[in-house]
Design an enzyme around this catalytic site. Structure first.
Site, mmCIF file in Angstrom:
data_model
loop_
_atom_site.group_PDB
_atom_site.id
_atom_site.type_symbol
_atom_site.label_atom_id
_atom_site.label_comp_id
_atom_site.label_asym_id
_atom_site.label_seq_id
_atom_site.Cartn_x
_atom_site.Cartn_y
_atom_site.Cartn_z
ATOM 1 C CB CYS A 175 1.413 23.100 14.900
ATOM 2 S SG CYS A 175 -0.016 23.489 15.917
ATOM 3 C CB CYS A 178 -2.217 23.007 13.659
ATOM 4 S SG CYS A 178 -1.596 24.325 14.688
ATOM 5 C CG ASP A 179 -0.741 20.720 10.886
ATOM 6 O OD1 ASP A 179 -1.760 21.404 10.646
ATOM 7 O OD2 ASP A 179 0.407 21.154 10.769
#
Ligand code: NDP
Length: 478
Positions: A175, A178-179
């Site tokens: 992701c 997200c990251d």
């Protein structure tokens, strides 16, 4: 159901010559038949139960609610689905360019405006052997569904090479939304040659020093317009005919990969700090395997040009059944068809909007008046919590752009309330708490860290459902 509602209902039922026992029995693979009168004696009745809240689930929810049939959407562990993990979408009909999560937000708002209800929970198991269909959630609810729309989407595929699981969340992730911020000024690779790989690379390039896309063929599968989007970036490179053979790391995180060139048969070591996987998805259909026909790749099988599964009254839409188009717009269209199919099914068995209105249906009404989860940001606050807490402490690292982080928040809140006397549950916004994430080496969200007596006991780089969170708290209390 109260008496007044039962008597009103009986009148409506008699008046509308409902189709009782045996109505669709011939098509049914389920025990018993579609006995509506019996079904309406059940608890927690949901006329149209949608499982999943990506474009397919939300569009199904919108149509079900607009038909005033009584529609509940179980949002799942990743509310909003895969579209939440992309940045801008340029092929969502009606919008030249829109953020994935904005498109999802709009759809949810529209569905809500027609009365669709949303449950922050996930399906744990189903029993489709008799009707009404029973669906159990991770939070312990049992629902009686008159019709079901499966819109559970697909989950990211993994490589299955040595080291991948060892460094999951410590350099290996699926992701970028997200990251990506954890890879500021670092060297990363994105594995895959499709549109998702391009999306991930563009996302990570906002932070990383160098991004190398690793494509196993001699060309990318991504559409030309997506490939054009990487051209202006000097920091994005594409390598063809390469496959990751092994993920290497030190005791903390990824340090490199062994890369196999399938043209020259050479294996080289490539030093890198992170790997973003974008190699496609697997349909999330396992929980239905005992009841619904699936193909060899796990996709639910549809009946002709309908969204009907192999079981009457159970429909499907989106990537859990569609391996051909796999587009958000198509998924939304399939969700609409599934909802129309479900409405038809309900009408055929004698159910309609008037009965739906009289019915004491399941209703979502859990409003927490107070939060039992504290939020901290600074290293000083972190140290104070560690020094002062008597029992176990669980820190939940999240960001506002991480769908699975937001998806598990209600479960985290509910477990914090349940164990308020014995354990401390704390959430930390990883975008804000730079000092804490550096101290603890956080490289992925969600991440759950359990501390006891001031010591780090365990680290979990994944979203957890309510049952798993309870198990984690319990283990720390023993
Ligand atoms: P795809 O299935 O389109 O692509 C997967 C890629 O991963 C392919 O290049 C495939 O290689 C590669 N791959 C698969 N397994 C491995 C492996 N073990 N090792 C190395 N490479 C591997 O999936 P996507 O997730 O990219 O896209 C899914 C759908 O979503 C598509 O229809 C796409 O158009 C859509 N999408 C649209 C976006 C947009 O329009 N903004 C953004 C993201 C997705 P190979 O080609 O050799 O099979």
């Amino acid at each position: 159901m109260n008496r007044k509602k039962i008597s009103l209902l009986s009148v409506v039922l008699l008046g509308s010559l409902i189709c009782m026992q045996g109505c669709l029995g011939e098509r049914s693979g389920v025990e018993g038949v579609f006995d509506l009168e019996y079904a309406l004696t059940k608890k927690n009745i949901v006329p149209i139960l949608v499982i999943g809240s990506g474009p397919a689930g939300l569009a199904a929810g919108l149509y079900g609610a607009r038909a005033r049939m009584g529609t509940l959407v179980i949002e799942g562990n990743k509310p909003g689905g895969l579209l939440m993990e992309t940045s801008y979408v340029e092929n969502w009909p009606g919008f030249k360019r829109i953020l994935g999560r904005e498109a999802i937000g709009n759809l949810k708002e529209q569905a809500t405006s027609f009365g669709a209800q949303f449950l922050s929970d996930s399906v744990e198991s189903v029993d489709f052997s008799s009707w009404p269909y029973e669906v159990k959630t991770e939070d312990g609810l049992t629902l009686s569904a008159l019709s079901v729309i499966v819109a559970t989407g697909a989950a990211p595929r993994t490589l299955g090479v040595p080291g991948e699981q060892d460094y999951w969340g410590r350099g290996v992730t699926t992701c970028a939304v997200c990251d990506a911020p954890f890879y500021k000024d670092q060297d990363v690779v994105v594995v895959g040659g499709g549109d998702s790989a391009v999306e991930e690379a563009l996302q990570v390039a906002q932070y990383a020093k160098n991004v190398t896309i690793l494509v196993r063929k001699d060309h990318m599968r991504a559409s030309p317009s997506m490939q054009e989007r990487i051209e202006p970036y000097d920091s994005i490179k594409v390598l063809y005919n390469v496959q990751v053979q092994r993920v290497r790391g030190n005791e903390h995180h990824v340090t490199g990969i062994a890369l196999y060139n399938n043209k020259t048969q050479e294996v080289t070591d490539m030093p890198i700090d992170g790997i973003f996987l974008a190699i496609g998805h697997e349909p999330t259909s396992q929980v239905f395997a005992d009841y619904l026909e699936r193909d060899a790749n796990g996709y639910l099988v549809m009946d002709g040009r309908t969204q009907q599964t192999s079981l009457p009254g159970v429909f499907a839409a989106g990537e859990v059944e569609d391996h051909r188009y796999r587009q958000a717009g198509v998924a939304a269209g399939q969700g609409i068809c599934a909802s129309l199919d479900a409405e038809n099914f309900l009408r055929e068995i004698g159910f309609n909007a008037i009965i739906a209105e009289q019915l004491d249906q399941f209703s979502v009404s859990h409003k927490r008046s107070q939060s039992f989860v504290r939020s901290i940001t600074t290293l000083a606050e972190f140290e104070q919590v560690i020094a002062e807490s008597e029992g176990p402490v669980i820190f939940d690292f999240y960001t506002d752009t991480c769908p699975s982080c937001l998806g598990m928040m209600p479960a985290f809140e509910s477990v914090a309330e349940q164990y308020a006397e014995q354990a401390t549950l704390i959430k930390i916004d990883a975008d804000e708490a730079v000092g804490i994430i550096e101290r603890l080496g956080i490289r992925k969200v969600p991440a759950l860290l359990l501390f006891k007596d001031g010591q780090l006991v365990s680290r979990h780089n994944m979203a957890m459902n309510r049952a798993e969170l309870i198990e984690l708290v319990q283990s720390s209390l023993n």
